[in-house]
Design an enzyme around this catalytic site. Structure first.
Site, PDB file in Angstrom:
ATOM      1  N   HIS A 182      68.193  42.998  19.342  1.00 44.76           N
ATOM      2  CA  HIS A 182      68.226  43.374  20.757  1.00 44.76           C
ATOM      3  C   HIS A 182      69.502  44.142  21.086  1.00 44.76           C
ATOM      4  O   HIS A 182      69.717  44.509  22.246  1.00 44.76           O
ATOM      5  CB  HIS A 182      68.163  42.125  21.645  1.00 44.76           C
ATOM      6  N   SER A 185      47.461  37.872  16.435  1.00 51.52           N
ATOM      7  CA  SER A 185      47.159  37.411  17.786  1.00 51.52           C
ATOM      8  C   SER A 185      48.162  36.325  18.153  1.00 51.52           C
ATOM      9  O   SER A 185      48.734  35.668  17.269  1.00 51.52           O
ATOM     10  CB  SER A 185      45.735  36.863  17.858  1.00 51.52           C
ATOM     11  N   LYS A 200      52.180  33.896  26.604  1.00 55.85           N
ATOM     12  CA  LYS A 200      50.834  34.429  26.842  1.00 55.85           C
ATOM     13  C   LYS A 200      50.584  35.754  26.125  1.00 55.85           C
ATOM     14  O   LYS A 200      49.510  35.994  25.608  1.00 55.85           O
ATOM     15  CB  LYS A 200      50.597  34.627  28.345  1.00 55.85           C
TER      16      LYS A 200
END
Length: 305
Positions: free
Chosen positions: A113, A237, A269
């Site tokens: 990051h 997924s 999510k």
């Protein structure tokens, strides 16, 4: 020559005492986890980190899909849809114990990051292939808040989402302003034309994973079949990655805290448009104004649903 004076401490906590204190390292906000000198030494070690010729880098602001893309790229390089037995924490430059990346066999998929100026100094010289993944700022803000709220012991933030959003829009959070991070990388692409950088959007990867996985494969120079791309998309997924983290992978950090809602782990999510469940009409209008101003001139167009 860098100033030897102790950098000023910037207290950006709100009126409720929620938030963080920072110092600036080469113009970039850094949280003070232990001491300023410890953090500065961490950055120096990252900058001196020895890169291998076949390394590649995933660059992302927090909560933009780093884990997801890291798994995809590792599978593409391996030529199968099997999970790397390590977590991306082993290959994350800027985190404590990042030197464990030396344990990883080549070819390594590093990730960070950090802004470019805090990454290894030989990134451009070695022409390290880099994928910059971007995500719409509204979903980033929600996902970031859920992470820090889920890991309260680590992040020390007890405020509401609305309080966090105020800090997010003002860039008074760990890792600073999202727009500044993006613009910094766009400037890198202009200043370092020999550094191969692919810009990928989280929402595009979500909408058409096969097409985007093929694009990544082409960028990193591997041949893939439609069948393998489909297998990788399925293996990556959210549900399957969460299971793999719990059952397959060696963890470098023991994450004992739970996500908001009782869901353990780093994955929440992964949806596009979940921000609509969090952001009020008034907050959304303010958000749109900030995005329009701060991303003006970048040519970046985000997808929000």
């Amino acid at each position: 020559m860098e100033s030897q004076r102790t950098p000023a401490i910037l207290d950006y906590r709100n009126e409720n005492g929620h938030g963080w204190s920072f110092y600036k390292n080469d113009g970039i906000l850094r949280t003070i986890d232990t001491t300023i000198e410890d953090d500065k030494e961490l950055i120096r070690k990252v900058q001196k980190f020895e890169l291998r010729d076949d390394d590649m880098m995933i660059a992302a602001y927090p909560k933009c899909g780093t884990h997801w893309l890291w798994e995809i790229v590792n599978m593409l390089r391996a030529g199968n849809s099997e999970y790397n037995k390590k977590t991306k924490g082993f290959a994350m430059l800027g985190m404590p114990m990042f030197d464990r990346a030396d344990e990883l066999p080549s070819p390594r998929v590093l990730n960070s990051h950090l802004n470019f100026r805090h990454l290894p100094e030989k990134m451009a010289e070695k022409r390290i292939r880099t994928i910059l993944i971007l995500r719409n700022p509204k979903d980033v803000s929600v996902s970031y808040y859920c992470m820090i709220n889920g890991f309260k012991d680590s992040f020390g933030f007890d405020g509401t989402y609305s309080e966090f959003l105020d800090l997010f829009l003002e860039g008074k959070i760990p890792d600073g302003t999202y727009a500044d991070y993006v613009k910094d990388w766009l400037q890198v692409k202009r200043n370092q034309p020999d550094l191969p950088v692919l810009t990928l959007f989280y929402e595009s990867l979500k909408k058409d994973p096969i097409k985007n996985i093929k694009m990544v494969a082409n960028f990193i120079g591997v041949s893939v079949s439609d069948e393998l791309c489909e297998q990788i998309a399925e293996a990556c997924s959210i549900k399957k990655m969460r299971t793999a983290d719990a059952q397959v992978k060696e963890q470098i950090f023991k994450l004992s805290e739970n996500w908001k809602g009782g869901q353990k782990g780093i994955y929440r999510k992964g949806e596009v448009g979940d921000w609509k469940n969090w952001i009020t009409v008034a907050e959304n209008e303010r958000f749109d104004d900030v995005i329009e101003r701060t991303f003006e001139g970048t040519g970046i167009v985000f997808m929000y649903d």
